[in-house]
Write an enzyme that holds these catalytic residues in place. Structure first.
Site, short mmCIF file in Angstrom:
data_model
loop_
_atom_site.label_atom_id
_atom_site.label_comp_id
_atom_site.label_asym_id
_atom_site.label_seq_id
_atom_site.Cartn_x
_atom_site.Cartn_y
_atom_site.Cartn_z
N ASP A 91 0.72 -1.26 0.02
CA ASP A 91 0.23 -0.09 0.22
C ASP A 91 0.72 1.25 0.14
OD1 ASP A 91 -2.79 -0.40 -0.30
OD2 ASP A 91 -3.06 -0.61 1.82
N TRP A 150 -1.60 7.67 5.82
CA TRP A 150 -1.20 6.59 4.95
C TRP A 150 0.31 6.04 5.06
CZ3 TRP A 150 2.93 8.98 2.79
CH2 TRP A 150 2.78 10.47 2.34
N ASN A 151 1.15 6.92 5.99
CA ASN A 151 2.40 6.83 6.15
C ASN A 151 2.81 5.48 7.07
OD1 ASN A 151 1.49 8.45 8.20
ND2 ASN A 151 3.52 9.13 8.73
N LEU A 178 -5.54 5.59 0.77
CA LEU A 178 -4.63 5.32 0.02
C LEU A 178 -3.63 4.17 0.84
CD1 LEU A 178 -3.13 8.86 -0.85
CD2 LEU A 178 -4.08 7.23 -2.50
N GLU A 249 -3.12 15.58 15.60
CA GLU A 249 -1.70 15.47 15.38
C GLU A 249 -1.57 15.88 14.12
OE1 GLU A 249 1.14 14.83 14.09
OE2 GLU A 249 1.35 12.64 14.63
N LEU A 250 -0.80 17.04 13.53
CA LEU A 250 -1.31 17.36 12.42
C LEU A 250 0.23 17.81 11.64
CD1 LEU A 250 -4.13 19.97 12.94
CD2 LEU A 250 -4.19 17.84 12.33
N CYS A 283 5.60 12.51 10.45
CA CYS A 283 4.95 13.81 11.08
C CYS A 283 6.25 14.46 11.85
CB CYS A 283 3.98 13.56 12.04
SG CYS A 283 2.46 12.57 11.52
N LYS A 452 0.88 24.69 18.12
CA LYS A 452 0.56 25.73 17.01
C LYS A 452 -0.11 24.89 15.98
CE LYS A 452 4.94 27.33 16.98
NZ LYS A 452 6.07 28.03 16.62
N GLU A 459 -1.36 12.03 22.36
CA GLU A 459 -1.56 10.52 22.40
C GLU A 459 -0.33 10.02 23.32
OE1 GLU A 459 -3.92 9.49 18.27
OE2 GLU A 459 -1.89 10.20 18.24
#
Length: 486
Positions: A91, A150-151, A178, A249-250, A283, A452, A459
């Site tokens: 994948d 997806w990572n 994905l 978590e962005l 991330c 920010k 988590e």
């Protein structure tokens, strides 16, 4: 060709609807089909999660009994994790050495939070009211929606799922369209381990068709999302419409601050791990190298020499050091950011487009830019690829200012032989995690999250279970209530 269908109420849902292609990034060829679910399927999954939360064995399970379920999942993963490896690599193209390392440790997350669940007790609350005592009881929220990227879909799911279940919630997972296969394979194993039907459900499909329907559903009680800041904004907006709390978590634009007194070999290893391992598709990718002026030429030349000799190959082969990026749209996005950096005047010292030229699949080699100004996109925006931006500093305060010159704040690293300096600089950097002479480690005991644009909430860590609980205060009188009107 394998077809993957949603997993709801303990079994695979027969699927005759539309599907999405699963593309092998090492070849660009289709290897599977994934169900393109809709709002109706999302509704069914949430209702099953809510039903399992309110009725049946999970609804009446004590913390100790929930811990037993988590331990059974851990037992299954300890022996069966190899069954999950190929589907994730097919994948997203992650190297088999990385996937095996992640999956061999999946059981640890469930084992840890099983232990923590057994420690849950009502907590006495001090008060100053005579004849009354109070206790705080932890209550699960109910049906939780977990949206994964997806990572590293299965490892990140484990981070979310283990504490969510330990708290007593039920879950609907929406994996990235994905990279959904390993999550569905895992749901099958969890069911075999005895997890009651409806406690874990997986719905696949597109974010605007399924993810938004799950987040906005009136039975959803909390959301946990890992992904881009753009995706996080959409999730936060959708959740706010129903006053639903969220953990977001962005991603980040993490700095690696390298002082001239560092152990150079150790720091080079750390910087390479931070930006070139997993092709920078993490991330916490350390995508900004901020190196002391006098060390720059030596450090960067050593790093480039190492990066130039990394071996491309099939991610299924253990000796491969650089596999493909995870998907074609992402390769186009990373390539466009490289082109933009050149147009902005940054100097390309190592061009991953050239080293990957002529290969099938979605390959891009390590890429290094010098002369990156603070107003360039390459300095300010997350690339999520193997692209390193280099800048210099002369003083400690300048290093801190450059590190904090970002809209993100997920992770950072400091490389120095001076422990006082390391602690001082780490304390001054705006990030949820700062490593000193080290990088990329994770553990169930250590919180993960950012500041920010990197999101909010945490988590893992000592309060991970409480993140997915609400506190109920129960007051008990131990003396007669006097007549209030006497």
């Amino acid at each position: 060709m394998r077809t993957y269908a949603p997993f709801i109420a303990g079994s695979v849902l027969p699927w005759t609807g539309e599907t999405l292609p699963g593309i092998d990034p090492a070849t660009g060829a289709e290897w599977s089909r994934i169900a393109r679910c809709d709002a109706q399927t999302a509704d069914r999954a949430i209702r099953e999660a809510d039903r399992a939360f309110r009725t049946g064995p999970w609804a009446i399970a004590s913390p100790e009994e929930r811990a037993d379920y988590l331990d059974r999942i851990a037992d299954t993963l300890e022996t069966s994790w190899p069954e999950l490896v190929e589907s994730e690599i097919r994948d997203n193209g992650k190297r088999i050495t990385e996937v095996r390392a992640q999956f061999a440790g999946l059981h640890v997350w469930f084992r840890h939070f099983a232990t923590e669940a057994r420690k849950l007790r009502p907590e006495p609350q001090a008060n100053s009211i005579p004849g009354v005592h109070s206790t705080g009881h932890l209550m699960p929220f109910g049906a939780v929606v977990a949206i994964t990227p997806w990572n590293s879909p299965l490892m990140i799911l484990a981070w979310k799922l283990a504490p969510v279940l330990a708290a007593g919630n039920t879950v609907v997972v929406k994996p990235s369209e994905l990279a959904s296969a390993s999550t569905l394979e895992f749901a099958r194993l969890a069911s075999q381990a005895g997890l009651p039907p409806g406690v874990l459900n997986v719905v696949t499909g597109l974010g605007h068709e399924v993810g938004e329907a799950l987040v906005r559903h009136p039975l959803t009680r909390k959301v946990s999302f890992t992904g881009s800041d753009a995706g996080g904004r959409k999730v936060a907006e959708a959740a706010s419409s129903g006053v639903i709390p969220a953990v977001l978590e962005l991603g980040g634009k993490s700095p690696q601050v390298v002082f001239a007194d560092c152990d150079i070999e150790n720091a080079v290893n750390g910087v390479m791990s931070g930006i070139f391992l997993s092709n920078g598709q993490t991330c916490v990718a350390g995508s900004r190298l901020i190196v002391e002026d006098g060390l720059k030429e030596t450090f960067v030349s050593h790093l480039i020499a190492r990066a130039r000799n990394l071996r491309f190959g099939d991610p299924m082969l253990p000796d491969t050091q650089i596999g493909p990026l995870a998907n074609e749209p992402h390769l186009r996005k990373v390539t466009a950011m490289i082109e933009q950096a050149e147009a902005d005047g940054a100097i390309c010292l190592l061009d991953g487009r050239e080293t990957a030229a002529g290969r099938n699949g979605f390959y891009l080699g390590p890429t290094v830019f010098d002369g990156v100004a603070p107003d360039m996109r390459l300095w300010r925006e997350e690339v999520f690829g193997p692209v390193l931006a280099v800048a210099t500093f002369r003083t400690e305060n300048e290093a801190i200012a450059r590190a904090n010159d970002s809209d993100y704040g997920l992770a950072a690293a400091v490389w120095t032989s001076d422990p006082d300096k390391g602690a001082r600089v780490a304390g001054a950097i705006d990030a949820g995690t700062v490593y000193v002479n080290h990088y990329r480690s994770v553990d169930p005991t250590s919180p993960i999250g950012g500041v920010k644009l990197s999101g909010y909430g945490r988590e893992l860590g000592p309060d991970a279970i409480k993140e997915f609980c609400q506190v109920k205060s129960i007051w008990t009188g131990t003396a007669p209530v006097p007549d209030p009107f006497a």
